[in-house]
Design a protein around this motif. Structure first.
Motif, PDB file in Angstrom:
ATOM      1  N   LEU A   1       0.806  -1.222   0.000  1.00  0.00           N
ATOM      2  CA  LEU A   1       0.000   0.000   0.000  1.00  0.00           C
ATOM      3  C   LEU A   1       0.841   1.274   0.000  1.00  0.00           C
ATOM      4  CD1 LEU A   1      -2.731  -1.090   2.554  1.00  0.00           C
ATOM      5  CD2 LEU A   1      -2.987  -0.868   0.086  1.00  0.00           C
ATOM      6  N   ARG A   2       2.104   1.147   0.327  1.00  0.00           N
ATOM      7  CA  ARG A   2       2.971   2.329   0.394  1.00  0.00           C
ATOM      8  C   ARG A   2       3.016   3.062  -0.939  1.00  0.00           C
ATOM      9  NH1 ARG A   2       7.993   0.738   3.231  1.00  0.00           N
ATOM     10  NH2 ARG A   2       6.481   0.564   4.883  1.00  0.00           N
ATOM     11  N   GLN A   3       2.950   2.329  -2.040  1.00  0.00           N
ATOM     12  CA  GLN A   3       2.996   2.944  -3.366  1.00  0.00           C
ATOM     13  C   GLN A   3       1.754   3.805  -3.628  1.00  0.00           C
ATOM     14  OE1 GLN A   3       3.243  -0.416  -5.948  1.00  0.00           O
ATOM     15  NE2 GLN A   3       5.180  -1.123  -5.104  1.00  0.00           N
ATOM     16  N   ILE A   4       0.631   3.393  -3.071  1.00  0.00           N
ATOM     17  CA  ILE A   4      -0.621   4.119  -3.283  1.00  0.00           C
ATOM     18  C   ILE A   4      -0.740   5.289  -2.314  1.00  0.00           C
ATOM     19  CG2 ILE A   4      -3.137   3.896  -3.286  1.00  0.00           C
ATOM     20  CD1 ILE A   4      -2.714   0.899  -3.782  1.00  0.00           C
ATOM     21  N   GLY A   5      -0.237   5.123  -1.110  1.00  0.00           N
ATOM     22  CA  GLY A   5      -0.308   6.159  -0.091  1.00  0.00           C
ATOM     23  C   GLY A   5      -1.708   6.372   0.473  1.00  0.00           C
ATOM     24  N   PRO A   6      -2.361   5.319   0.984  1.00  0.00           N
ATOM     25  CA  PRO A   6      -3.737   5.463   1.463  1.00  0.00           C
ATOM     26  C   PRO A   6      -3.859   5.887   2.933  1.00  0.00           C
ATOM     27  CG  PRO A   6      -3.115   3.186   1.600  1.00  0.00           C
ATOM     28  CD  PRO A   6      -1.930   3.921   1.021  1.00  0.00           C
TER      29      PRO A   6
END
Length: 119
Positions: free
Chosen positions: A69-74
């Motif tokens: 999820l780090r790539q999306i930054g939610p």
């Protein structure tokens, strides 16, 4: 959701099967009294448990899939979900047991209105 289900059940019992209340309580208690005595506290406990599980599952999901999820930054989306769940539960507690002194029907309608505005 639990609150809505219990209200629907109470409405069904009162309008469709008044003798069912007598059968369940073994007394001349109305369905509203039967709900207050036997179901209300259990429904509040189930609501608390479900809100707690929802928060725990969001934390677990966020922690487990942190790398992906780090790539999306939610980050803010998760905080939004946590905030909505927390506010929903605590506003019900404040409306029910706070200083407002409202009848159950008004509390329910106000809670539904507030949840609609929050969403």
């Amino acid at each position: 959701m639990v609150i809505t289900a219990t209200r629907l059940l109470t409405t069904f019992l009162q309008s469709s099967a008044p003798s069912l209340c007598y059968w369940a309580s073994k007394s001349c208690m109305s369905c509203t009294e039967l709900y207050e005595v036997n179901i209300h506290l259990a429904a509040a406990a189930v609501n608390f448990i479900l809100c707690s599980f929802a928060l725990a599952f969001v934390f677990t999901f966020e922690h487990t899939f942190d790398e992906y999820l780090r790539q999306i930054g939610p980050f803010w989306k998760f905080w939004g979900v946590k905030g909505v769940v927390s506010v929903t539960y605590f506003q019900w507690v404040v409306l029910s047991y706070g200083p407002f002194n409202l009848e159950d029907k008004r509390i329910y309608l106000l809670h539904c209105l507030l949840m609609t505005l929050e969403m």
